[in-house]
Scaffold this active site. Structure first.
Site, PDB file in Angstrom:
ATOM      1  N   GLU A 325       0.807  -1.224   0.000  1.00  0.00           N
ATOM      2  CA  GLU A 325       0.000   0.000   0.000  1.00  0.00           C
ATOM      3  C   GLU A 325       0.838   1.271   0.000  1.00  0.00           C
ATOM      4  OE1 GLU A 325      -0.588  -2.675   1.793  1.00  0.00           O
ATOM      5  OE2 GLU A 325      -2.733  -3.024   2.124  1.00  0.00           O
ATOM      6  N   LYS A 433      -1.165  -9.032  24.333  1.00  0.00           N
ATOM      7  CA  LYS A 433      -1.453  -8.043  25.372  1.00  0.00           C
ATOM      8  C   LYS A 433      -1.667  -8.770  26.681  1.00  0.00           C
ATOM      9  CE  LYS A 433      -3.627  -3.512  25.440  1.00  0.00           C
ATOM     10  NZ  LYS A 433      -4.577  -2.631  24.741  1.00  0.00           N
TER      11      LYS A 433
END
Lengths: 537, 537
Positions: A325, A433
């Site tokens: 991208e 996390k």
């Protein structure tokens, strides 16, 4: 006031042909022999490709799918297609059949240009590709493989075509190329490069503190032209008047070594290629006689690779980060004065970052609320990008790929320091996390790979009742070795706080990969779940 | 498809401020003391300049005349004016009064920004400048000179203004700066630089085989910002994140030497500056402790200067050629592989050429019929240029400055070789044509200047009944010396065919110069005519 000068990619090749006419452009052909051309030669042949395509009815804006290895002929096609006003849709032969069918149909490829050894892929798929009118096989008639498909050969395309007609002109914002991202979920998404975005990208990428290409370089792109705009090397090299070596399809270490020794000063590939090459060099007591610099991107580069190149072979490593991208360059790790001012041994720590962006790329890190986070070298956030060659909207998408302020979410998690050096710590989808704090899976994997008996490593999150998630580390050993998990843990202990260490280290035979060679954490987590994996007490 | 990223010059400074925030930007102020800033500091102050100008009523497209030395403050003004959407019209204080009046009125300058020591120029001219509404003196109130004019000081302009507002945005093709050419005949002509042309010029000029600026460089532009777009250095340096040293107004060799020793690695000026500097270094047995490269342009660089820098001081010379009309870079003499392949002593011959063009500049040489001539290194022709930062039409002109195919006639006469290296042999107006053949006045002058007792030399044509024209050579001796014309002739005999040698070599006290410091051949020919000069038998 000033002259009208549309930024078209054909102008790059014209510059090389006019001011570096005899610069060697060499490569291994798919048929086997080494081919020797020059920028003037590539320009003439690319003009024949453009004329041949137009003679077959290709019109401005038509899309042509190209599935080919890195060859001199591919360079001629690379410039011939946009030179005819058409759009070069690069096809990765490693994509799954369903994905290939999807992208060829979605991009509406009118023609396919394909290397002879890859033709069987289309023999299987053609019934599902109703828009494809013609297949051009990138070999001559006398080396054409047997096939049931109706095809024409490359020499039939170009023979008798003029080699001196001007490129099809037009607006600089017209499409020039398409590359699909192979998302781990959903259908692939098409990124459309314009003439302008490709030229601006090459101009900014070629700068001294970026790729730093000169006419005195000979660059070999090992990274395929069908990966993320071929890292833009097929634009940067003629822009700089650099010599090129195209390695062909043999990606083995001995095959690449032979090509490197053809005077290559600069090369570019993903880290796994270099892991294999370094093993080959060591096992066979080989040196690198002309190589000076290596651009490494596509995945985080282990410290061991950087050290081996620099300390054992005197080859400078430029660690880079980018995305399809972003055309694709996001950052390159060259040394600013602040880095040159620190002791040489500490600069290696800096080289584990992916460096800083070129002019025209802007970056920031944000928290989950979208608020900018400080550039202190430790705070992690989602990495957001803007720029002249960054996607605004995917092909045929109904919505922009950027937020209301124009920022594109890269999907990476990173820290930034006060000079803009970016350290990629994770993919936002792969984040671990634990107890509310992020743990860097990439740093854990790179540390583990430094162990000589570890071939590959993957850290993933496993659900935990108290901490929400805890990291575990899957290890693929080097063939015939069985590294001791305790040794790997010792390595990790030097770089991680105790609470960040994995709860488990275990061996696996292999890791699941995406079509572009990245470890699929999604699939690895699914595998562990399917196997009923539980954390040790 | 790709993001909208207008090429505006403010974005260059933003990049420097964001990714090279602490890079030193140093300079001598017009008040005397050394000023120390950074790219972040320059950005903040430039934003205050932009805000201050808008507060005073400056609107998009307004023209502001700037007459200032190379200072850090001038950099803030350089970015502040286009940052307010206005146009920076650089004014050369050495222009004749009539020319200044003409260009300020012709460009419709609304404001004038002027260094305090140059204010007397406007005290004399203001009655003839009806459009000028305001004069801003580039010093603080407490160092303001006495003046009868109504003026405001720089601190009054910026104090209290915000330093964090976005730049005025707009189309990349909007005007950004104006620089007038001081033609030897007729009125000066205004070249209008756009945001886009300046950004593209800086991107192409900064390339490794061109100016090759890196964040590890510290560059000092001795060439004034009011000369030919300041050779684009005020754009190239922040683009690369390079450090800068601005020398202030003291152009003496001791003054510049002091600034060079502030860690300067790279500098740029016309040859005459370096003639003086080299004499100063030699006379005082001084070294250059940090300087690595010097960009020399604006006039042909004598071989003796190249040799002295490279052999005596280890400083690489980059001989360049350009024009106000080309933003200004046309060519730079860096070494392509073909040049690196020849013996080092022969490379000096190559360095007498002005090198090859960057991407986006295209060149050709043509005969009087406009037909392209071969690039064989010997055929001379009129040098024609095209490019993204080459003039299309002068300000308020009724016709384009280019021919029907878009080529701009540079007014120079040159040879080109097969790799595009350009050797400037003459100005088309100054050409010496004897017996139908051109004789290079520039090569003759450079050869003569290699004589240690020759300060300056000028070759001009004198009418001749048989040969149409014959060359003669006027010599300005070094103070207190009287070089023997026979010695100079011996030097010339090594490089010129017999028929090309001057018919006469004579001493003169001085040579007539244009406002930009070039020898006015027109005036020299007139002088000879007025003096009743005749060729020796």
């Amino acid at each position: 006031m000033m002259q009208n000068f549309p930024l078209r990619v054909g102008g790059i090749l014209d510059h090389a042909a006019r001011y570096h006419p005899n610069r060697p452009v060499l490569g291994r052909s798919v048929e086997g022999p080494i081919v020797e051309s020059t920028w003037a030669g590539v320009q003439r042949e690319a003009k024949q490709v453009a004329a041949g395509l137009k003679a077959l009815g290709i019109k401005k804006g038509d899309v042509i799918g190209v599935m080919a290895w890195n060859t001199v002929r591919h360079l001629c096609v690379w410039y011939g297609i946009p030179g005819a006003g058409a759009v070069n849709h690069t096809l990765n032969p490693r994509l799954f059949a369903d994905q290939l069918v999807y992208i060829v149909n979605h991009a509406e490829d009118r023609f396919i240009m394909v290397d002879p050894d890859l033709l069987p892929i289309f023999e299987a798929l053609m019934p599902r590709l109703p828009n494809v009118e013609k297949i051009i096989v990138l070999t001559n008639r006398d080396t054409m493989p047997e096939t049931g498909l109706e095809v024409i050969s490359y020499d039939e395309l170009i023979n008798g075509q003029p080699d001196d007609q001007p490129w099809e002109d037009g607006d600089e914002n017209e499409p020039c190329g398409i590359c699909y991202t192979s998302g781990t979920t959903g259908n692939p998404k098409g990124v459309v490069y314009t003439h302008r975005s490709n030229v601006l990208h090459a101009l900014t990428a070629a700068a001294p503190d970026m790729v730093n290409l000169s006419s005195n370089d000979r660059i070999m792109p090992v990274v395929p032209l069908f990966h993320a705009n071929g890292w833009s090397i097929a634009y940067c090299a003629p822009l700089a008047g650099a010599s090129m070596v195209m390695p062909g399809r043999d990606m083995s270490a001995p095959g690449l070594y032979e090509m490197l020794e053809m005077g290559v000063t600069y090369t570019a590939a993903v880290p796994t290629i270099w892991l294999g090459m370094l093993q080959h060099l060591e096992a066979n007591k080989l040196g690198l006689s002309t190589l000076k610099r290596v651009l490494i991107g596509g995945a985080s580069c282990p410290r061991a690779v950087i050290e081996a190149f620099q300390n054992n072979y005197g080859v400078q490593v430029l660690h880079a980060w980018g995305m399809t991208e972003m055309s694709p360059l996001g950052t390159i790790c060259s040394f600013k004065p602040e880095v040159n001012a620190i002791p040489p041994e500490e600069r290696l720590d800096v080289q584990e970052t992916v460096g800083h962006p070129p002019y025209s790329v802007d970056l920031k890190i944000v928290n989950d609320l979208g608020e900018s986070l400080p550039w202190d070298g430790t705070t992690q956030g989602r990495l957001m990008a803007k720029g002249a060659a960054v996607v605004q909207r995917y092909l045929k998408a109904e919505e922009d790929a950027v937020d209301s302020e124009g920022w594109f979410d890269t999907g990476d998690v990173a820290t930034m320091d006060e000079n803009g050096y970016v350290r990629i710590t994770d993919r936002s989808k792969d984040v671990i996390k634990s107890g509310g704090e992020w743990i860097s899976s990439i740093e854990m994997e790179n540390t583990a790979v430094a162990h000589p008996e570890v071939l590959e490593a993957a850290a993933v999150a496993v659900p935990h009742p108290k901490w929400d998630e805890r990291p575990v580390l899957a290890i693929v050993p080097v063939d015939g070795k069985s590294p001791d998990p305790a040794d790997i843990m010792s390595l990790l202990e030097k770089r991680f706080a105790k609470w960040q260490l994995p709860d488990d280290i275990f061996m696996v035979e292999d890791l699941p990969h995406t079509a572009t060679g990245k470890v699929s954490k999604l699939e690895l987590r699914q595998r562990l779940k399917d196997q009923g994996y539980t954390l040790p007490e």
